[in-house]
Enzyme design. Structure first.
Site, short mmCIF file in Angstrom:
data_model
loop_
_atom_site.label_atom_id
_atom_site.label_comp_id
_atom_site.label_asym_id
_atom_site.label_seq_id
_atom_site.Cartn_x
_atom_site.Cartn_y
_atom_site.Cartn_z
N SER A 1 79.79 39.82 38.51
CA SER A 1 79.20 38.48 38.60
C SER A 1 79.65 37.75 39.86
O SER A 1 79.37 38.17 40.97
CB SER A 1 79.54 37.70 37.33
OG SER A 1 78.78 36.53 37.23
N ASP B 1 74.42 33.57 41.86
CA ASP B 1 75.67 34.31 42.01
C ASP B 1 75.35 35.78 42.19
O ASP B 1 74.18 36.17 42.32
CB ASP B 1 76.61 34.06 40.82
CG ASP B 1 76.07 34.60 39.50
OD1 ASP B 1 74.87 34.94 39.44
OD2 ASP B 1 76.83 34.68 38.53
N ASP C 1 75.13 38.46 40.43
CA ASP C 1 74.20 39.18 39.56
C ASP C 1 73.03 38.32 39.11
O ASP C 1 72.24 38.73 38.27
CB ASP C 1 74.92 39.80 38.36
CG ASP C 1 75.49 38.76 37.41
OD1 ASP C 1 75.75 37.63 37.84
OD2 ASP C 1 75.70 39.10 36.22
N ASP D 1 72.56 35.72 37.25
CA ASP D 1 72.38 35.14 35.91
C ASP D 1 72.78 33.67 35.91
O ASP D 1 72.74 33.00 34.89
CB ASP D 1 73.16 35.91 34.85
CG ASP D 1 74.67 35.85 35.01
OD1 ASP D 1 75.15 35.37 36.07
OD2 ASP D 1 75.38 36.30 34.09
#
Length: 445
Positions: free
Chosen positions: A99, A242, A244, A246
């Site tokens: 992340s 960010d 990833d 999400d």
């Protein structure tokens, strides 16, 4: 030994996440998913970290060794893995990402066949298998029973179509100038395509991943560059993802970073205005500002609180039959379109809100004033139970007497203590935060 944190498994690649550890975890997870297997397929995606190749190959080796067929789709956002796992009828989905963490770290997130993150009891079941030597070593397949792996590079189109379906059909983005910061991460391909195809005038920054520059002074954790570009480009909106994708941070037309609780409030009311809410409840974590609760109450909406972590938000939403909720950090869930936080879905909804408000974003996204909050992330060397620290209970009692709202917890993914204080008196807030920092530095650093 506990393996899972608050968001899957995470650690430094080559230290905690060694090939042997990842293979063992892959076998354990695969054996767990085999118990309810329907299609004998598992989907694997990743972000742009260099170590993703090592982790991916270790997982593929592990899963095929116990008979699973693996589909590899390369760099894709975490919410895309959740969506595609269900859409492609897989038993499970795996996202390789840490992340917002630095590129040296990596992680593994698991999704069930419906695209939901695993519950704690499911993670515990995988941990039990992980520690069962006999079961692990007796599970290898031979001959024709060994699984296969194939790479599919064109599934990005499915996700793009899905994202565009989440945007109101009567709108387009032709009147908006938008800056996208993809954090040199998983959204670097998909985000520009979606916004361009919907008609926006798009400027993209930090979209050249090299395996080592993900989240590096960019993206959702470092939105200052985005803020400058929005002002320079005279854009209507800026969106930072960010690593990833999400998670979303929004910058308004004046270059101001929009607080996550303001986003939750204004988006919740916007969903209500479209009759798009499944209930009068909106879910947020215990970190949410008291002003959010008061604002939603003024709009005849109820705020439900849950533990920190988007999987807890998702679970609380299901329990309360809600279809909207999130965290002030930018993990926002529109469950009609995504089973987990989806930065791109959220960015499209913010764009729609601004368009339909017929106001500039600095006005449309500023619906109420927040109470002063102070959040500090303190690096720690150890994590003993906070209640065991001498003087801790007395500190909390004093905060309660001063009517200072407090939330103090260890990070589930990093060696950090997170301290959140909220009060109406900003000077008192700063003074007490300094006291708390000195207390915890003396005990934990």
């Amino acid at each position: 030994m506990k393996i899972f944190g608050t968001d899957g498994v995470r650690g430094k690649a080559g230290v905690k996440l060694t090939p042997m550890f990842v293979m063992r975890l892959g076998i354990a997870a695969g054996l767990y998913f085999k118990k309810h297997s329907q299609t004998n397929k598992i989907l694997i995606g990743k972000d742009t970290r260099k170590s993703g190749y090592m982790v991916e190959n270790a997982l593929v080796s592990a899963l095929t060794s116990i008979g699973y067929n693996v589909i590899q789709i390369g760099p894709m956002p975490t919410p895309a893995i959740a969506f595609l796992t269900e859409d492609m009828r897989c038993d499970a989905g795996i996202m390789i990402s840490a992340s917002h963490n630095p590129f040296e770290d990596n992680g593994i997130k698991f999704f069930n066949s419906y695209g939901y993150k695993l519950k704690e009891e499911e993670e515990k079941a995988i941990e039990e298998i992980f520690h069962d030597e006999g079961l692990l070593h007796s599970s290898y397949k031979v001959g024709e029973s060994v699984g296969s792996a194939k790479r599919i590079d064109d599934v990005i189109g499915r996700y793009i179509v899905h994202l565009k379906h989440s945007f109101p059909k009567h709108l387009n983005l032709q009147s908006l100038r938008i800056v996208l910061d993809t954090a040199n991460g998983a959204a670097y391909k998909v985000a520009p395509v979606v916004f361009s195809e919907l008609g926006a005038d798009v400027l993209v920054i930090n979209d050249e991943p090299n395996g080592c520059n993900i989240n590096e002074q960019c993206g959702a954790l470092h939105p200052n560059q985005l803020s400058q570009e929005v002002k320079k480009y005279r854009a209507d909106l800026g969106f930072a993802f960010d690593g990833d994708a999400d998670r979303l941070v929004v910058v308004d037309n004046l270059g101001n970073i929009v607080h996550g609780d303001k986003l939750l409030g204004v988006l919740g009311v916007y969903q209500k205005s479209k009759n798009a809410l499944s209930s009068q409840a909106i879910v947020a974590t215990n970190m949410s500002n008291l002003a959010l609760k008061e604002y939603l109450k003024s709009q005849d909406l109820e705020l439900k609180h849950c533990a920190i972590g988007d999987k807890f938000v998702s679970e609380c939403m299901r329990l309360n039959k809600a279809n909207f909720g999130g965290e002030q950090s930018g993990h926002i869930i529109f469950s009609d379109y995504a089973k987990t936080g989806d930065g791109l879905v959220c960015a499209l909804q913010v764009s729609a809100l601004v368009l339909e408000s017929k106001q500039v974003s600095s006005v449309a996204l500023n619906p109420f004033e927040l109470y002063p909050q102070n959040l500090v992330n303190l690096n720690v060397q150890k994590k003993p139970p906070l209640e065991s620290l001498k003087g801790y209970s007395a500190l909390l009692k004093e905060l309660d007497q001063l009517e200072i709202r407090h939330l103090i917890r260890y990070s589930g993914t990093e060696n950090k203590l997170r301290i959140l204080l909220e009060a109406k008196d900003e000077k008192l807030l700063e003074s007490k935060m300094q006291e708390l920092k000195e207390f915890f530095e003396g005990h934990l650093c």
